[in-house]
Design an enzyme around this catalytic site. Sequence first.
Site, mmCIF file in Angstrom:
data_model
loop_
_atom_site.group_PDB
_atom_site.id
_atom_site.type_symbol
_atom_site.label_atom_id
_atom_site.label_comp_id
_atom_site.label_asym_id
_atom_site.label_seq_id
_atom_site.Cartn_x
_atom_site.Cartn_y
_atom_site.Cartn_z
ATOM 1 N N TYR A 1 0.858 -1.173 0.000
ATOM 2 C CA TYR A 1 0.000 0.000 0.000
ATOM 3 C C TYR A 1 0.899 1.229 0.000
ATOM 4 O O TYR A 1 2.104 1.132 0.297
ATOM 5 C CB TYR A 1 -0.958 0.013 1.207
ATOM 6 C CG TYR A 1 -0.315 -0.225 2.554
ATOM 7 C CD1 TYR A 1 0.310 0.808 3.244
ATOM 8 C CD2 TYR A 1 -0.348 -1.485 3.142
ATOM 9 C CE1 TYR A 1 0.894 0.596 4.482
ATOM 10 C CE2 TYR A 1 0.242 -1.711 4.376
ATOM 11 C CZ TYR A 1 0.848 -0.668 5.041
ATOM 12 O OH TYR A 1 1.424 -0.885 6.267
ATOM 13 N N HIS A 44 6.486 -0.622 1.168
ATOM 14 C CA HIS A 44 6.307 0.374 0.118
ATOM 15 C C HIS A 44 7.409 0.239 -0.932
ATOM 16 O O HIS A 44 8.512 -0.223 -0.639
ATOM 17 C CB HIS A 44 6.353 1.786 0.704
ATOM 18 C CG HIS A 44 5.571 1.925 1.970
ATOM 19 N ND1 HIS A 44 4.219 1.661 2.029
ATOM 20 C CD2 HIS A 44 5.945 2.280 3.222
ATOM 21 C CE1 HIS A 44 3.802 1.853 3.269
ATOM 22 N NE2 HIS A 44 4.829 2.230 4.010
#
Length: 293
Positions: free
Chosen positions: A219, A269
Amino acid sequence: MFASHPNKEVFGGLAVYSWKEPGATDWFDGRYDGTVSPVWTKENMDLPPDVQRWWMMLQPQFKSHNTHEVLSKLFQIVPGEDPYRSRDPRRCRRCAVVGNSGNLRGSGYGPEIDGHDFVMRMNQAPTVGFEGDVGGRTTHHFMYPESAKNLPANVSFVLVPFKTLDLLWIASALSTGQIRFTYAPVKPFLRVDKEKVQIYNPAFFKYIHDRWTEHHGRYPSTGMLVLFFALHVCDEVNVFGFGADSRGNWHHYWENNRYAGEFRKTGVHDADFEAHIIDMLAKTSKIEVYRGN
């Protein structure tokens, strides 16, 4: 027009993304959606089913909760309104998005940052003792329950929720103090201005994941969440404290160990792709990036 997916090449261990065709404006216009609200409010409480499923899987819980019911109770404590709905077309809203990179050390950006209408910070982001480089003003502070801290009355606390328990926590932290643990210990009580509490919209979270970071990483990072929040509520966005320092080191500006590399430890990430997105936004003149030291 840019291809929908960039080409990836690796140079010295660093992933570099590029397109073979020009058309940066098309790249931006094909991704930007002004109809998605960054703020979760009384009007958009019910998430689309695909958003609800995606959001609930970010940090799965052992106990299920009725999100609509929890939000309804929360919005009896905090406003639940969109404070950005009305804009004065005669006035330019200038916003500074201030990351936590060590490249801010020695930058002298403090007065420039403080001169913006909105100054948005995230997670720890101490300012005391660093005012010359990072500024002293804050109008918006974006935090998870696990990173939350007390804020002055004139600062908007923007909660980034990963699960319904996070909504229960903020309601508890502003009232009874019953919840002391989410997936990690949290502050049972929080001193913030209830009238300035805002809730980050999971639909906006997923919009960034789908349209902008294109599913690179599990995400988007907090930096991405704040940057796109600013792009949707501001007329001018200036970005400070993102990326590595001039020596290629990744660390926070308050850390003495410049080799700490906190930004890249988790692997959640895709730092390279997110850096590329920032470069593209700068090339399309949607933001200005202050690179620091």
